[in-house]
Design an enzyme around this catalytic site. Structure first.
Site, PDB file in Angstrom:
ATOM      1  N   SER A  57       0.749  -1.203   0.109  1.00 45.77           N
ATOM      2  CA  SER A  57       0.065  -0.066  -0.023  1.00 45.77           C
ATOM      3  C   SER A  57       0.879   1.280  -0.073  1.00 45.77           C
ATOM      4  O   SER A  57       0.127   2.446  -0.258  1.00 45.77           O
ATOM      5  CB  SER A  57      -1.005   0.034   1.212  1.00 45.77           C
ATOM      6  OG  SER A  57      -2.001  -0.889   0.781  1.00 45.77           O
ATOM      7  N   GLY A 285       2.966  -1.156   3.946  1.00 47.47           N
ATOM      8  CA  GLY A 285       2.407  -1.944   3.007  1.00 47.47           C
ATOM      9  C   GLY A 285       2.316  -3.215   3.393  1.00 47.47           C
ATOM     10  O   GLY A 285       3.262  -3.713   3.599  1.00 47.47           O
ATOM     11  N   GLY A 289       2.380 -12.097   2.838  1.00 46.34           N
ATOM     12  CA  GLY A 289       3.543 -12.559   3.368  1.00 46.34           C
ATOM     13  C   GLY A 289       4.868 -11.564   3.185  1.00 46.34           C
ATOM     14  O   GLY A 289       5.843 -12.035   3.426  1.00 46.34           O
TER      15      GLY A 289
END
Length: 436
Positions: A57, A285, A289
């Site tokens: 993100s 972000g 994983g």
């Protein structure tokens, strides 16, 4: 500190059970890069400073920057309604459909229930198809009244860019940011990432079942990059090189109801906080994983980007930041909120019940008089995480902390009400309404 971090990074990844990591930071105009561990425990490929990690993100700051470039070029404003650019845009609430603006999308104040992870294919029309699928998205909260993280809003923002330019979001990103800044290790599509060393996410200590998110999530979280490229992007925000007025993106737009997770306020794309009286802009972000964090201190010019591919990633990147900023700028990273030294008595019965939004079902109950939290993922990504149950510890009348079984760090939940009295819990940067 540069030499010390070369030794500390391997120690930190071992401490936090991180398979591999990469780090870059800018201090007093000089770039420093480090890497440690492995990109994939199944192959043993070494993590290097030019390896690409999924920055998740943090991509949202790049997409917000692209919109701000369009604003500076006179093609729209922050308060332009989305429907003015995308007449076909729809969400479940007809009034929100007409009035939600670019500012709402970029500051996470739209209230659109935005954790819709939907695979709309690999074609160049995937973002367009995703936006069409938003027609059924309901309101998490009324437009503009609070903050709740909205992935869908940034994919919609990506579609706005596509409509304004007549190009794919990936191409707009390349032409307006990647190429002007000379970034050589920043890509969005797996067929490009494959040309470089690339990190594989790890879940429960093993390589993740899939490498990445669906392409429709692009504008919200699909950039893969080496940390040095991410630092160069942030440097352009501090020193110029992209926007005429990058400070406009740092202006707080909304207070975050739970200021203990990411920061106190949200700007345009950026999270805005204050450490020891200095403004800090940041974003994080998370993908499947993988985890990355970016921090920048405008007053000092210091920028740090750390990326990791599994283990206790949030605790790891926080530890990196805590050591670096103390050494480089004398700044204290605010510690994670934990239990108070003296127990706080709170009537938690008023918070019991069911809280729901897209992607999550949260149940608060009492067990032997103590409040407990049950979190169940729902939707497309539900199979990647099991439900978790945790005891809540009161910090004050509305704030509680808890630990999940798989994390060494405390997390926080804040119970609050909207101006109309509607009850919510703010957890993981998202406002979740009480539904039962």
């Amino acid at each position: 500190m540069a030499g010390a971090m070369g030794q500390r990074l391997p120690e930190l990844i071992a401490e936090y059970e991180v398979p591999g990591a990469a780090l870059a930071y800018l201090h007093q105009g000089e770039l420093h890069e480090f890497a440690a561990g492995t990109l994939n425990t199944a192959t043993g490929v070494e993590s290097t400073t030019d390896s690409l990690y999924q920055i998740g993100s943090i991509t949202k700051v790049w997409t917000a920057t692209l919109l701000m470039l369009q604003i500076e070029r006179g093609n729209l404003t922050l308060d332009t309604p989305v429907a003015q650019v995308l007449p076909e845009f729809r969400v479940a609430d007809a009034e929100v459909t007409k009035t939600v603006t670019i500012r709402h999308l970029l500051s996470h104040t739209s209230g659109i229930d935005g954790d819709l992870f939907l695979d709309t294919g690999r074609g160049d029309d995937c973002v367009e198809k995703y936006v069409a699928a938003c027609a059924d998205l309901v309101q998490n909260h009324p437009l503009g009244v609070t903050q709740s993280y909205c992935n869908s809003g940034f994919t919609v923002a990506g579609r706005v860019l596509e409509r304004l330019t007549g190009k794919r979001w990936d191409d707009v990103l390349r032409e307006d940011i990647i190429e002007p800044l000379g970034l050589t290790h920043t890509w969005t599509l797996p067929e490009d990432v494959l040309r470089f060393r690339a990190a594989m996410g790890h879940v429960d200590g093993a390589p993740a079942p899939v490498w990445g998110l669906m392409r429709s999530a692009g504008p919200a979280g699909l950039i893969c990059a080496r940390p040095a490229d991410v630092v160069s992007f942030a440097r352009a925000h501090l020193e110029g090189g992209l926007l005429d007025d990058p400070r406009a993106m740092w202006e707080p737009q909304v207070d975050i109801p739970n200021p203990y997770t990411l920061g106190r306020q949200w700007g345009i794309g950026w999270i805005v906080d204050e450490w020891d009286g200095r403004r800090v802009i940041s974003h994080g972000g998370n993908t499947i994983g993988q985890h990355a964090m970016l921090w920048a201190v405008p007053d000092t010019g210091t920028i740090v980007c750390a990326a990791a591919n599994g283990g206790h990633t949030g605790a790891f990147t926080r530890a990196v930041a805590t050591e670096l900023f103390k050494e480089l700028d004398g700044l204290t990273v605010p510690p994670v909120l934990g239990p108070p030294g003296t127990p706080v008595e709170v009537d938690a019965a008023r918070y019991t019940g069911l809280y729901e939004r897209a992607g999550a079902r949260i149940t608060v109950s009492l067990r032997d008089g103590a409040p407990w939290l049950r979190m169940e993922p729902t939707g497309a990504l539900a199979g990647l995480q099991q439900p978790q149950e945790c005891e809540l510890t009161a910090v004050d009348e509305t704030t509680f902390v808890f630990k999940t079984p798989d994390s060494p760090e405390w997390m926080s939940a804040v119970f609050f009400e909207l101006p109309d009295g509607s009850p919510y819990v703010h957890l993981g940067a998202r406002a979740t309404p009480k539904t039962g």
